[in-house]
Design a protein around this motif. Structure first.
Motif, mmCIF file in Angstrom:
data_model
loop_
_atom_site.group_PDB
_atom_site.id
_atom_site.type_symbol
_atom_site.label_atom_id
_atom_site.label_comp_id
_atom_site.label_asym_id
_atom_site.label_seq_id
_atom_site.Cartn_x
_atom_site.Cartn_y
_atom_site.Cartn_z
ATOM 1 N N ASN A 107 0.856 -1.196 0.000
ATOM 2 C CA ASN A 107 0.000 0.000 0.000
ATOM 3 C C ASN A 107 0.887 1.240 0.000
ATOM 4 O O ASN A 107 2.027 1.190 0.468
ATOM 5 C CB ASN A 107 -0.848 0.111 1.279
ATOM 6 N N ILE A 109 0.149 4.544 1.750
ATOM 7 C CA ILE A 109 -0.825 5.165 2.654
ATOM 8 C C ILE A 109 -0.664 6.678 2.579
ATOM 9 O O ILE A 109 0.463 7.199 2.528
ATOM 10 C CB ILE A 109 -0.569 4.680 4.108
ATOM 11 N N TRP A 111 -1.176 9.842 4.757
ATOM 12 C CA TRP A 111 -1.403 10.314 6.137
ATOM 13 C C TRP A 111 -1.746 11.806 6.037
ATOM 14 O O TRP A 111 -0.943 12.600 5.568
ATOM 15 C CB TRP A 111 -0.132 10.081 6.974
ATOM 16 N N ASN A 129 3.202 10.486 2.890
ATOM 17 C CA ASN A 129 2.928 9.103 2.506
ATOM 18 C C ASN A 129 3.698 8.133 3.398
ATOM 19 O O ASN A 129 4.760 8.476 3.918
ATOM 20 C CB ASN A 129 3.327 8.832 1.055
ATOM 21 N N ASP A 168 -6.593 3.231 3.043
ATOM 22 C CA ASP A 168 -5.223 3.734 2.890
ATOM 23 C C ASP A 168 -5.139 5.257 3.037
ATOM 24 O O ASP A 168 -4.132 5.873 2.666
ATOM 25 C CB ASP A 168 -4.610 3.266 1.558
ATOM 26 N N TRP A 170 -5.318 7.934 6.079
ATOM 27 C CA TRP A 170 -5.343 7.980 7.545
ATOM 28 C C TRP A 170 -5.287 9.417 8.028
ATOM 29 O O TRP A 170 -4.456 10.201 7.554
ATOM 30 C CB TRP A 170 -4.130 7.245 8.127
#
Ligand SMILES: C[S@@+](CC[C@H](N)C(=O)[O-])C[C@H]1O[C@@H](n2cnc3c(N)ncnc32)[C@H](O)[C@@H]1O
Length: 257
Positions: A107, A109, A111, A129, A168, A170
């Motif tokens: 993934n 992600i 953030w 990320n 993914d 957050w």
């Protein structure tokens, strides 16, 4: 604490070499972003090629020390770079380095957070990320049930009650100066502990080894201790020793209560 947490001060490129092959389950880290943060011993403004070399050297060692079912979470952000402060997407560079070192990407992600500076000449930056790389896409730890979050629509009849996949994207607020003051911390870039808790819960099991080669104020090892994992942390600047120990002591106090 001695058996479960190990902190060493020095260059992580040297310290990582002492870790045996395939002995670590999870590496979570946020390296310096090359934006001039006042880290003390480390000068956070080096030629880009040198910075890439640092990340490449560290990534290579991380691949070697990770167990076959291990994971590497590399946190990087887009940065304003050079004379014109053009945006340089460090996550793209991190992605290339992870691929070059044989990681399979599980993934990327995003953030996101609200508490950051406001820009007047471009859109204000509100994300970083976290690239999740594994060694083997058919064999890695993913404890989804340990990180489920509340459903968005509570009255959906299809919902089972166990909570939903956190996706993914957050949202975790960055640690601000008020929080730092309350906790007696001074490090310029401290991870939100609750975000690291999510990563440690989802990608490792109790008693596994969790390592952070750029430890800073000690967030990753403090979370590892709290969640009954073994923590290893490397930090260049010994001046952060008291801060790291304070955080570990606070976790121990919480655990006793
Ligand atoms: C972005 S900060 C990490 C902050 C950490 N995530 C936290 O929650 O406190 C990066 C840290 O890496 C350290 N550092 C820089 N170069 C290093 C190296 N070669 N080896 C070990 N630590 C290094 C810096 O001193 C700084 O504290």
């Amino acid at each position: 604490m001695k058996e479960t947490v190990k902190i060493e001060f020095g260059d992580c490129r040297d310290l990582l070499k002492k870790i045996p092959d395939e002995s670590v389950t999870l590496v979570v880290t946020s390296p310096p972003y090359n934006i001039g943060k006042p880290y003390g011993k480390y000068k956070d403004k080096i030629p880009l090629e040198e910075w890439k070399e640092l990340i490449d050297d560290v990534t290579k060692e991380i691949y070697r020390i990770l167990k076959p079912n291990g994971s590497f979470f590399l946190n990087l952000s887009p940065i304003p770079y050079g004379k014109d402060k053009e945006i340089l997407p460090l996550p793209y560079i991190g992605y290339d380095i992870m691929k070059k070192n044989n990681f399979k990407i599980r993934n990327i992600i995003t953030w996101t957070f609200n508490n950051m500076q406001n820009c007047t000449n471009r859109l204000s930056g509100r994300y970083e990320n976290i690239i999740w790389g594994v060694k083997d896409l058919s064999n890695y730890i993913f404890n989804l049930d340990d990180i489920r979050v509340p459903y968005i629509t509570q009255n959906d009849k299809r919902l089972t009650g166990v909570g939903r996949n956190p996706t993914d994207v957050w949202y975790f607020n960055r640690v601000n100066n008020v929080t730092k003051k309350k906790l007696n911390l001074t490090h310029p870039t401290i991870y939100p502990s609750d975000m690291i808790e999510r990563i440690v819960l989802m990608a490792s099991n109790e008693n596994d080894v969790v390592l952070d080669p750029f430890l800073g104020s000690g967030t990753t090892v403090a979370v590892a201790l709290k969640l009954n994992r073994k923590g290893i942390g490397f930090e260049l600047d010994e001046n952060y020793k008291n801060e790291i120990n304070l955080r570990l002591k606070n976790v121990q106090i919480q655990l006793k209560l």
